[in-house]
Design an enzyme around this catalytic site. Sequence first.
Site, PDB file in Angstrom:
ATOM      1  N   ASP A   1       4.026   0.120  -7.098  1.00 55.02           N
ATOM      2  CA  ASP A   1       3.595  -1.281  -7.056  1.00 55.02           C
ATOM      3  C   ASP A   1       3.542  -1.809  -8.480  1.00 55.02           C
ATOM      4  OD1 ASP A   1       3.318  -1.116  -4.289  1.00 55.02           O
ATOM      5  OD2 ASP A   1       1.227  -0.492  -4.421  1.00 55.02           O
TER       6      ASP A   1
ATOM      7  N   LYS B   1       7.031   5.336  -2.827  1.00 56.72           N
ATOM      8  CA  LYS B   1       6.963   4.206  -1.889  1.00 56.72           C
ATOM      9  C   LYS B   1       7.332   2.935  -2.632  1.00 56.72           C
ATOM     10  CE  LYS B   1       3.022   2.163  -0.348  1.00 56.72           C
ATOM     11  NZ  LYS B   1       3.185   0.704  -0.288  1.00 56.72           N
TER      12      LYS B   1
ATOM     13  N   ASP C   1       8.161   0.338   2.341  1.00 57.22           N
ATOM     14  CA  ASP C   1       6.959  -0.227   2.981  1.00 57.22           C
ATOM     15  C   ASP C   1       7.147  -1.738   3.111  1.00 57.22           C
ATOM     16  OD1 ASP C   1       4.443  -0.574   4.026  1.00 57.22           O
ATOM     17  OD2 ASP C   1       3.396  -0.293   2.112  1.00 57.22           O
TER      18      ASP C   1
ATOM     19  N   LYS D   1       6.821  -3.494   6.110  1.00 57.43           N
ATOM     20  CA  LYS D   1       5.903  -4.060   7.120  1.00 57.43           C
ATOM     21  C   LYS D   1       6.560  -5.183   7.917  1.00 57.43           C
ATOM     22  CE  LYS D   1       1.614  -2.965   4.591  1.00 57.43           C
ATOM     23  NZ  LYS D   1       2.088  -2.503   3.273  1.00 57.43           N
TER      24      LYS D   1
ATOM     25  N   HIS E   1       7.606  -7.698  10.743  1.00 58.63           N
ATOM     26  CA  HIS E   1       6.822  -8.335  11.811  1.00 58.63           C
ATOM     27  C   HIS E   1       7.554  -9.622  12.184  1.00 58.63           C
ATOM     28  CE1 HIS E   1       2.565  -9.909  13.108  1.00 58.63           C
ATOM     29  NE2 HIS E   1       3.350  -9.639  14.126  1.00 58.63           N
ATOM     30  N   ASP E   2       8.308  -9.588  13.305  1.00 55.35           N
ATOM     31  CA  ASP E   2       9.105 -10.759  13.676  1.00 55.35           C
ATOM     32  C   ASP E   2       9.441 -10.637  15.155  1.00 55.35           C
ATOM     33  OD1 ASP E   2      10.934 -12.994  13.566  1.00 55.35           O
ATOM     34  OD2 ASP E   2      11.284 -12.534  11.452  1.00 55.35           O
ATOM     35  N   ILE E   3      10.295 -11.504  15.652  1.00 54.06           N
ATOM     36  CA  ILE E   3      10.706 -11.381  17.050  1.00 54.06           C
ATOM     37  C   ILE E   3      11.525 -10.101  17.229  1.00 54.06           C
ATOM     38  CG2 ILE E   3      10.665 -13.878  17.497  1.00 54.06           C
ATOM     39  CD1 ILE E   3      13.772 -13.805  17.237  1.00 54.06           C
TER      40      ILE E   3
ATOM     41  N   ALA F   1      14.422  -9.173  18.441  1.00 56.39           N
ATOM     42  CA  ALA F   1      15.829  -9.060  18.044  1.00 56.39           C
ATOM     43  C   ALA F   1      15.941  -8.925  16.533  1.00 56.39           C
ATOM     44  CB  ALA F   1      16.615 -10.276  18.529  1.00 56.39           C
ATOM     45  N   THR F   2      15.125  -9.679  15.810  1.00 56.59           N
ATOM     46  CA  THR F   2      15.202  -9.637  14.348  1.00 56.59           C
ATOM     47  C   THR F   2      14.699  -8.297  13.818  1.00 56.59           C
ATOM     48  OG1 THR F   2      14.932 -12.014  14.267  1.00 56.59           O
ATOM     49  CG2 THR F   2      14.470 -10.833  12.240  1.00 56.59           C
TER      50      THR F   2
ATOM     51  N   THR G   1      -5.758  -0.991   5.287  1.00 48.11           N
ATOM     52  CA  THR G   1      -6.950  -0.269   4.829  1.00 48.11           C
ATOM     53  C   THR G   1      -7.854  -1.137   3.953  1.00 48.11           C
ATOM     54  OG1 THR G   1      -5.394   0.677   3.242  1.00 48.11           O
ATOM     55  CG2 THR G   1      -6.133   2.104   4.991  1.00 48.11           C
TER      56      THR G   1
ATOM     57  N   ARG H   1      -8.446   8.162  -2.728  1.00 48.30           N
ATOM     58  CA  ARG H   1      -9.034   8.150  -4.069  1.00 48.30           C
ATOM     59  C   ARG H   1      -9.650   9.508  -4.384  1.00 48.30           C
ATOM     60  NH1 ARG H   1      -6.368   4.287  -4.051  1.00 48.30           N
ATOM     61  NH2 ARG H   1      -6.911   2.124  -4.470  1.00 48.30           N
TER      62      ARG H   1
ATOM     63  N   GLN I   1      -9.458  -1.486  -1.608  1.00 44.66           N
ATOM     64  CA  GLN I   1      -9.485  -0.590  -0.445  1.00 44.66           C
ATOM     65  C   GLN I   1     -10.922  -0.403   0.024  1.00 44.66           C
ATOM     66  OE1 GLN I   1      -6.858   0.107   0.989  1.00 44.66           O
ATOM     67  NE2 GLN I   1      -5.173   0.636  -0.375  1.00 44.66           N
TER      68      GLN I   1
ATOM     69  N   GLY J   1      -1.448   4.660  -5.029  1.00 40.58           N
ATOM     70  CA  GLY J   1      -0.859   3.646  -5.897  1.00 40.58           C
ATOM     71  C   GLY J   1      -1.569   3.579  -7.235  1.00 40.58           C
ATOM     72  N   ARG J   2      -2.519   2.638  -7.334  1.00 36.89           N
ATOM     73  CA  ARG J   2      -3.142   2.351  -8.631  1.00 36.89           C
ATOM     74  C   ARG J   2      -3.754   3.551  -9.343  1.00 36.89           C
ATOM     75  NH1 ARG J   2      -5.843  -2.753  -5.842  1.00 36.89           N
ATOM     76  NH2 ARG J   2      -5.622  -1.202  -4.174  1.00 36.89           N
TER      77      ARG J   2
HETATM   78  O1  C5P Z   1      -3.156   1.156  -5.208  1.00 38.48           O
HETATM   79  P1  C5P Z   1      -3.466   1.763  -3.863  1.00 38.48           P
HETATM   80  O2  C5P Z   1      -3.578   3.280  -3.910  1.00 38.48           O
HETATM   81  O3  C5P Z   1      -4.634   1.107  -3.171  1.00 38.48           O
HETATM   82  O4  C5P Z   1      -2.141   1.443  -3.025  1.00 38.48           O
HETATM   83  C1  C5P Z   1      -2.021   1.664  -1.653  1.00 38.48           C
HETATM   84  C2  C5P Z   1      -0.647   1.282  -1.230  1.00 38.48           C
HETATM   85  O5  C5P Z   1      -0.553   1.458   0.186  1.00 38.48           O
HETATM   86  C3  C5P Z   1      -0.245  -0.162  -1.499  1.00 38.48           C
HETATM   87  O6  C5P Z   1       1.150  -0.142  -1.806  1.00 38.48           O
HETATM   88  C4  C5P Z   1      -0.484  -0.877  -0.190  1.00 38.48           C
HETATM   89  O7  C5P Z   1       0.424  -1.932   0.009  1.00 38.48           O
HETATM   90  C5  C5P Z   1      -0.206   0.230   0.823  1.00 38.48           C
HETATM   91  N1  C5P Z   1      -0.870   0.115   2.115  1.00 38.48           N
HETATM   92  C6  C5P Z   1      -2.241   0.018   2.283  1.00 38.48           C
HETATM   93  N2  C5P Z   1      -2.797  -0.085   3.522  1.00 38.48           N
HETATM   94  C7  C5P Z   1      -2.018  -0.062   4.602  1.00 38.48           C
HETATM   95  C8  C5P Z   1      -0.628   0.027   4.458  1.00 38.48           C
HETATM   96  C9  C5P Z   1      -0.085   0.131   3.190  1.00 38.48           C
HETATM   97  O8  C5P Z   1      -2.968   0.041   1.301  1.00 38.48           O
HETATM   98  N3  C5P Z   1      -2.586  -0.083   5.804  1.00 38.48           N
END
Ligand code: C5P
Length: 231
Positions: free
Chosen positions: A14, A36, A63, A65, A67-69, A71-72, A118, A179, A188, A208-209
């Site tokens: 990210d 990811k 990642d 995510k 979310h659409d009709i 067919a799409t 989350t 974490r 989170q 991520g972070r």
């Molecule tokens: O920085 P952090 O560890 O919070 O990053 C979590 C990653 O997981 C982010 O890329 C976030 O978009 C993704 N994510 C999430 N919760 C979800 C699905 C994906 O935090 N339910």
Amino acid sequence: MIYDADDRLYVALDLPSVEEARALTQTLGGSVSSYKIGLQLLPVGGMDLARTLIDAGKNVFLDFKFHDIDATVEKAVRSVAGFGAQILTVHARPDVMRAAAKGAAGSDLKSIGVTVLTSLDKEDLEAIGYHDDAETLVMRRAVQAADCGIDGVVSSPLEAAAIREGAPKDFLIVTPGVRLHGGDKGDQKRVATPFDALNSGASHIVVGRPINAAPDPRAAAQAVLANIAGA
Ligand code: C5P
């Protein structure tokens, strides 16, 4: 399905640009095997970076995510299916998940449903009109994901054990919200350590972070991997 300890960690790239993301992957080197790529990088070259990582033998989780009709969603998943990524997310609504299962059919791509973000707690869910608490909604959606024929779900670590109990064999349970003890939670709200997430039944964790914003990302990744090794 058997995974090596380091295949269980997806590091979330990210970051604002592919140059920064590529630099992070170079810093992390051989210690991290799976990445990811999400919405921040998608419009600025994320798929090119995904290609480079896949060609270098890394596992890639897209990642997006969807979310659409129906067919799409089906056609969008089919567009991703031949690319070589391991995992793709769609929202965990039954119509969307059925369409994703059709789009991924015949490919190696694992499509998984995002149950409840989350970052959301009961108060946030109330505000958007869901009267179930997060755990109840996650469980309903996990059962629906299996029924719709997709390969797994994203949930918080706190729901992993209950999902695993009723899940089909090889069902993926991917948990962000991870974490180390004392780590900054950011936005989170439902979090656990890598060890606890995997011990509870998660197949993979996303971090991520705590890694991508760490002063020493390699040391941070190694601390997460050491915690995982205990699981
Ligand atoms: O920085 P952090 O560890 O919070 O990053 C979590 C990653 O997981 C982010 O890329 C976030 O978009 C993704 N994510 C999430 N919760 C979800 C699905 C994906 O935090 N339910």
